[in-house]
Motif scaffolding. Structure first.
Motif, PDB file in Angstrom:
ATOM      1  N   ARG A  56      -8.331  22.875  11.295  1.00 59.91           N
ATOM      2  CA  ARG A  56      -7.013  22.369  10.916  1.00 59.91           C
ATOM      3  C   ARG A  56      -6.750  20.940  11.384  1.00 59.91           C
ATOM      4  O   ARG A  56      -6.431  20.060  10.581  1.00 59.91           O
ATOM      5  CB  ARG A  56      -5.921  23.296  11.410  1.00 59.91           C
ATOM      6  CG  ARG A  56      -4.554  22.841  10.894  1.00 59.91           C
ATOM      7  CD  ARG A  56      -3.473  22.973  11.946  1.00 59.91           C
ATOM      8  NE  ARG A  56      -2.393  22.055  11.642  1.00 59.91           N
ATOM      9  CZ  ARG A  56      -1.168  22.170  12.078  1.00 59.91           C
ATOM     10  NH1 ARG A  56      -0.852  23.178  12.844  1.00 59.91           N
ATOM     11  NH2 ARG A  56      -0.260  21.288  11.774  1.00 59.91           N
ATOM     12  N   THR A 235      -1.132  32.589   4.838  1.00 65.76           N
ATOM     13  CA  THR A 235      -0.488  31.838   5.910  1.00 65.76           C
ATOM     14  C   THR A 235       0.956  32.274   6.078  1.00 65.76           C
ATOM     15  O   THR A 235       1.434  32.522   7.199  1.00 65.76           O
ATOM     16  CB  THR A 235      -0.546  30.329   5.626  1.00 65.76           C
ATOM     17  OG1 THR A 235      -1.907  29.913   5.543  1.00 65.76           O
ATOM     18  CG2 THR A 235       0.157  29.530   6.719  1.00 65.76           C
ATOM     19  N   TRP A 351       0.078  22.995   2.775  1.00 57.46           N
ATOM     20  CA  TRP A 351       0.565  24.371   2.589  1.00 57.46           C
ATOM     21  C   TRP A 351       1.311  24.494   1.277  1.00 57.46           C
ATOM     22  O   TRP A 351       1.059  25.410   0.486  1.00 57.46           O
ATOM     23  CB  TRP A 351       1.464  24.736   3.768  1.00 57.46           C
ATOM     24  CG  TRP A 351       1.871  26.183   3.829  1.00 57.46           C
ATOM     25  CD1 TRP A 351       1.268  27.234   3.203  1.00 57.46           C
ATOM     26  CD2 TRP A 351       2.961  26.732   4.580  1.00 57.46           C
ATOM     27  NE1 TRP A 351       1.930  28.413   3.514  1.00 57.46           N
ATOM     28  CE2 TRP A 351       2.966  28.120   4.360  1.00 57.46           C
ATOM     29  CE3 TRP A 351       3.927  26.184   5.417  1.00 57.46           C
ATOM     30  CZ2 TRP A 351       3.907  28.973   4.952  1.00 57.46           C
ATOM     31  CZ3 TRP A 351       4.855  27.019   6.008  1.00 57.46           C
ATOM     32  CH2 TRP A 351       4.848  28.407   5.774  1.00 57.46           C
ATOM     33  N   GLN A 498      -3.242  28.537   9.349  1.00 59.85           N
ATOM     34  CA  GLN A 498      -2.958  27.206   8.828  1.00 59.85           C
ATOM     35  C   GLN A 498      -4.232  26.448   8.473  1.00 59.85           C
ATOM     36  O   GLN A 498      -4.244  25.648   7.531  1.00 59.85           O
ATOM     37  CB  GLN A 498      -2.139  26.427   9.855  1.00 59.85           C
ATOM     38  CG  GLN A 498      -0.758  27.012  10.066  1.00 59.85           C
ATOM     39  CD  GLN A 498      -0.016  26.339  11.197  1.00 59.85           C
ATOM     40  OE1 GLN A 498      -0.136  25.128  11.399  1.00 59.85           O
ATOM     41  NE2 GLN A 498       0.737  27.109  11.948  1.00 59.85           N
TER      42      GLN A 498
END
Length: 533
Positions: A56, A235, A351, A498
């Motif tokens: 990430r 997520t 996202w 994430q």
């Protein structure tokens, strides 16, 4: 736009083993990849945990400029379409009428678009930014500092800090995410309703790819959409699971370990399966409207019973500061606040982009009959205002508690507990906490079942009536992926979730940028064909 080949319409590319209606090879590759991901992650948990922890921050720190630039393009493009002559084009043809009224329409797109995120971050994000702007240093997801230089600090000035905190929060929940959703949804709706193409991502690329959309270029587009949707969705399910478990433990002391997560995800996925089998109108629409009603009830209670003046101060001063700081916050180059852009913004944009096939296709399915102008402005403006009000109510109430008492517990507890700690000071706090848990769970169900319908539509070649077995498969594996990442991630479970969202959102950003070009070409041709009024 040419007519689709008859052999495609009757499903030549589809195979039907065991009663399945599979768009080959999209379903096969996507399904086997997801199964392999679950098995390999569980088999090599230690290595997977290390990889997720690295992934990430590696993606967001390297490509923060790209995520910010792309999101800006989506905002500009969406408003250009709405305000240009292209906005007169109607989805479904000029004689089409809407399938749903405004209330049902808004409820479905809002529940699908932001639900669990609003519950999880409604208190925690404004609190994090408030602490930073007051001169403190807090840690965001993955241990990333959340201080942000371009908006300046406001140490010692609580009102200025409140406005800055709300501006930073609104930035992540306002125009940019909804412009991403609106652009994808518009492309899907236009090519499906106006040109009778399958309701799947590949159809939006016909002006660029022509007949190749039915071959491997189209297969790859749909496969990338499946991966982005699946991991973006898991997520959210991970956030929902973490917060619901924290809430149950807060009220009843049920625990928050791996076994509890396994049980909760299994139960909620089972409920989602029932909703999936009932279909869009019998399941998703009903649950979305129920959830919208409960969410508005909770929101109104917080506004009326809580610090009403402070909440509206947060709404107006934060909204004004957001508009004032929109360009500095959106600037992708020469930033001094890389902690904010990489620790928060890059993750959010990735996202939302990974969620866009899911939310976009869902919005497209319920938006026939709207003009492009009505569609874009409604999908961007109305949810943005609702998000601002929600964040102002929950975040503003929590900030007021901290201003009144710097040692207030809401400032110290973990992110997933901040909502429950904030309402602890309200009348009927246990009821409010329980209502918050119910909202998280129902948002979980609506996200899971609508996401399953969307992925099933993609892997079935755009059909919305695929056999029940396929919907069961995708709904089940959404739950399994969420469980896998939660278990393997351990204390860094949210970071693992994430990591997968940003890693799938990165390549899919290129897909969406190309889609903007294709959508413009298609709408331009449609606008020229409109009869003069």
């Amino acid at each position: 736009m040419p007519k689709i080949k008859t052999d495609y319409e009757i499903g030549q590319d589809n195979v039907t083993p065991f009663g399945m209606d599979i768009h080959n090879p999209v379903f096969i590759i996507s399904g086997l990849s997801v199964v392999a991901f679950v098995l390999l992650t569980l088999m090599f948990q230690e290595q997977a945990a290390t990889f997720f922890k690295w992934l990430r921050p590696a993606v967001t720190s390297t490509f923060d400029w790209f995520f910010l630039s792309a999101a800006n393009i989506f905002v500009i493009f969406a408003f250009f379409l709405a305000l240009s002559p292209l906005g007169k084009v109607r989805l479904g043809g000029q004689e089409a009428t809407p399938d749903y009224g405004y209330i049902g329409w808004f409820a479905m797109l809002f529940a699908a678009g932001m639900g669990i995120g609003l519950m999880f971050f409604g208190v925690s994000e404004p609190m994090s930014h408030f602490s930073s702007s007051m001169g403190g240093v807090t840690l965001g997801e993955g241990g990333v500092r959340t201080d942000w230089a371009p908006l300046g600090g406001a140490a010692g000035d609580a009102d200025a800090s409140r406005s800055l905190a709300m501006a930073a929060t609104i930035f992540h929940w306002g125009l940019h995410p909804w412009a991403i959703y609106a652009t994808v949804a518009l492309a899907l709706a236009f090519f499906s309703f106006n040109h009778n193409l399958p309701l799947t991502l590949r159809s939006a690329f016909y002006p660029l790819l022509g007949e190749r959309v039915w071959g491997w270029p189209g297969h790859l587009i749909d496969i990338s959409a499946v991966f982005a949707t699946l991991f973006g969705l898991t997520t959210s399910l991970g956030f929902g699971t973490t917060q619901a478990l924290a809430g149950f433990n807060f009220l009843f002391g049920w625990g928050t370990g791996g076994v509890a997560a396994l049980v909760l995800v299994t139960v909620i996925t089972s409920i989602a399966l029932i909703s999936v089998l009932r279909g869009l109108d019998g399941g998703v629409k009903i649950l979305s409207e129920i959830n919208m009603g409960l969410a508005l009830l909770l929101l109104l209670f917080i506004i009326i019973v809580g610090p009403t003046a402070d909440i509206f101060k947060s709404f107006f001063s934060g909204g004004f500061e957001y508009l004032k700081q929109l360009i500095p916050l959106s600037t992708p180059f020469g930033r001094a606040d890389t902690n904010f852009s990489q620790g928060w913004t890059s993750f959010y944009w990735a996202w939302w982009i990974s969620w866009s096939p899911f939310v976009g296709m869902f919005i497209a399915r319920v938006s026939r009959g709207r003009t492009v102008r009505e569609f874009v402005l409604a999908v961007i403006i109305v949810p943005t205002l609702l998000c601002v009000l929600w964040m102002s109510a929950f975040g503003g109430a929590a900030i007021s508690q901290v201003i009144a008492d710097a040692s207030a517990p809401v400032a110290k507890v973990a992110q997933e507990l901040k909502l429950f700690e904030m309402v602890k000071g309200f009348p009927f706090s246990s009821v409010l906490s329980l209502l918050g848990i119910v909202l998280v769970l129902v948002f979980f169900v609506t996200s899971s079942d609508s996401g399953s319908l969307v992925i099933d539509t993609i892997t079935a070649g755009g059909k919305d009536d695929a056999p029940a077995g396929q919907r069961i498969f995708w709904c089940t594996f959404e739950g399994l992926v969420a469980i896998t990442l939660l278990l393997v991630g351990g204390k860094e479970a949210l970071g693992a979730l994430q990591a997968m969202a940003v890693s799938t959102g990165l390549p899919f950003t290129f897909v969406l940028l190309a889609m903007c070009v294709s959508l413009y070409l298609g709408l331009s041709k449609a606008a020229k064909a409109l009869k003069p009024v």
